[in-house]
Enzyme design. Sequence first.
Site, PDB file in Angstrom:
ATOM      1  N   GLU A   1      43.609  36.368  42.279  1.00 31.38           N
ATOM      2  CA  GLU A   1      43.601  37.588  41.631  1.00 31.38           C
ATOM      3  C   GLU A   1      44.794  38.266  41.667  1.00 31.38           C
ATOM      4  O   GLU A   1      44.908  39.318  40.745  1.00 31.38           O
ATOM      5  CB  GLU A   1      42.731  38.252  42.724  1.00 31.38           C
TER       6      GLU A   1
ATOM      7  N   HIS B   1      37.459  11.743  49.268  1.00 31.90           N
ATOM      8  CA  HIS B   1      36.485  11.022  48.639  1.00 31.90           C
ATOM      9  C   HIS B   1      35.682  12.087  47.746  1.00 31.90           C
ATOM     10  O   HIS B   1      34.519  11.712  47.163  1.00 31.90           O
ATOM     11  CB  HIS B   1      35.490  10.746  49.613  1.00 31.90           C
TER      12      HIS B   1
ATOM     13  N   LYS C   1      32.482  44.867  35.549  1.00 31.13           N
ATOM     14  CA  LYS C   1      32.206  45.957  36.186  1.00 31.13           C
ATOM     15  C   LYS C   1      31.191  47.053  35.563  1.00 31.13           C
ATOM     16  O   LYS C   1      30.189  47.586  35.696  1.00 31.13           O
ATOM     17  CB  LYS C   1      33.260  46.764  37.055  1.00 31.13           C
TER      18      LYS C   1
HETATM   19  O1  PA5 Z   1      41.579  42.216  46.422  1.00 36.84           O
HETATM   20  C1  PA5 Z   1      41.090  43.243  45.948  1.00 36.84           C
HETATM   21  O2  PA5 Z   1      41.574  44.276  45.753  1.00 36.84           O
HETATM   22  C2  PA5 Z   1      39.406  43.108  45.841  1.00 36.84           C
HETATM   23  O3  PA5 Z   1      39.172  41.612  45.815  1.00 36.84           O
HETATM   24  C3  PA5 Z   1      38.800  43.964  46.591  1.00 36.84           C
HETATM   25  O4  PA5 Z   1      38.786  43.493  47.841  1.00 36.84           O
HETATM   26  C4  PA5 Z   1      37.053  43.695  46.155  1.00 36.84           C
HETATM   27  O5  PA5 Z   1      37.008  44.208  44.927  1.00 36.84           O
HETATM   28  C5  PA5 Z   1      36.572  44.878  47.246  1.00 36.84           C
HETATM   29  O6  PA5 Z   1      36.798  45.962  47.181  1.00 36.84           O
HETATM   30  P1  PA5 Z   1      36.644  47.123  47.926  1.00 36.84           P
HETATM   31  O7  PA5 Z   1      37.247  46.904  49.288  1.00 36.84           O
HETATM   32  O8  PA5 Z   1      37.130  48.423  47.325  1.00 36.84           O
HETATM   33  O9  PA5 Z   1      35.122  47.220  48.314  1.00 36.84           O
END
Ligand code: PA5
Length: 460
Positions: free
Chosen positions: A290, A319, A433
């Site tokens: 990410e 394996h 989203k």
């Molecule tokens: O790393 C990130 O920013 C995302 O993976 C968030 O942790 C995830 O989308 C959850 O977001 P939030 O903590 O606002 O619910």
Amino acid sequence: MRLMYGRMFQDALDGEHGLPRTRLAELERRFRAVQAEVRERRGSGEYGFYGLASQDDVVRQIRTFAEGVGQAYDHVLVLGIGGSALGTKALLGALRPPAWNELSDEARDFFPRLTILDNVDPTSVGPALRRIDPRRVLVNVISKSGGTAETMAQYLVIRAWLEQALGTAATRHLVFTTDPARGALRELAARESIATLDVPPGVGGRYSVLSPVGLLPAALVGIDIAGLVSGAGRAVERADAEELRANPPALYAALHWAADAQLGARVHVLMPYTDRLREFAEWYRQLWAESLGKRLDRRGAPVFAGPTPVGAVGATDQHSQVQLFMEGPFDKVVSFVTVDRLGEDVPIPARPELPPDLAYLPGHTLGELLHAEYAATAAALARMGRMSVTLRLAELSAASVGEAIMFFQLATGYAGAWYGVDPFDQPGVELAKRLTYAAMGRPGFTPETTRAPADEADAV
Ligand code: PA5
């Protein structure tokens, strides 16, 4: 923690593949600019996670909560997703005995069980609620933004379940971890006087495990959170080094970037040799993916950057995926993680009827076999011209896990600078989203405003 990186270089592999050793000197020269950029951005508040290495007050506050109110419950239920859940899973896997929730109260030293729901799959949520006694549960709702659809939907389900059993006392079973000022969760907490902990403003979800996001559930199940933070401090100290070779996370990032940019090694495998770090590999996967997978660089030019992280576990994956790592395309770097002292070992006993082919096993331990398998796999990969590094942890303690967590966060921050991308945003998840909102009928999100091609037409 030691980072062994010699097997990134041609002269330690088959002489043909890998980075030429001279590349290291070039990277060292360029590192000055990278370090300067990271420092500058840190100064302007972008790299807020560095601050998680020194937060005595937060540790004290969380410990007080865990040792006081927290003791009243025998189950902790965490609701969160992505960075709000994966780190806690990693801590539980690494620092509590396996199958924690199946252990007796005595075996858990009377610390509560911990369930982490990080999906809206009804086949996980339904059975979890049937297993947990609402009168004995503390529900920790974790969302930095306070508005994530999955977490909020879970909250609504769990809130109704709590109220059905407890009526107005339900709020006493809730604690929210969220942004200190903004978001729906913060609003709800204020309206109903629900206990809250803050996610520090400059710390993004996937960098937040060492904030109250991970520290509260960890403390509730008896993990030494001061140890986690002090280990993180050790990693931050080492990242202060000006010389690339003396700065482990910066070196890790530089070598991975160079392997990708110069040799097309864009698959980055994390392969711990212990089941206890299986969830750690999943946490790393989110962090690396990410943070570095980006369409645009810092100046807004399209780059479509990003290595693909892969999780594996030794010896199990020998394996499974190792055949591919050994003989498939030269597009990977494998990061092994080893632990010198696993804290437990099991001797392999002899048997009188054992065929000679198996006689080499008795007299050794499972730990010795596991280590021999790591050493053999790393050596075999090198002989096949495959790049790898090894992160060697002395043990699986809170301090060493905290150090490893911070090491990878620092490495990801540096990698962002090498790739030229912002490692702290995630614009790529926005479209899906919006489409979800449209599908769920959220006002302002109609299918027209979020047009996407349907794939129903080409199905068999
Ligand atoms: O790393 C990130 O920013 C995302 O993976 C968030 O942790 C995830 O989308 C959850 O977001 P939030 O903590 O606002 O619910």
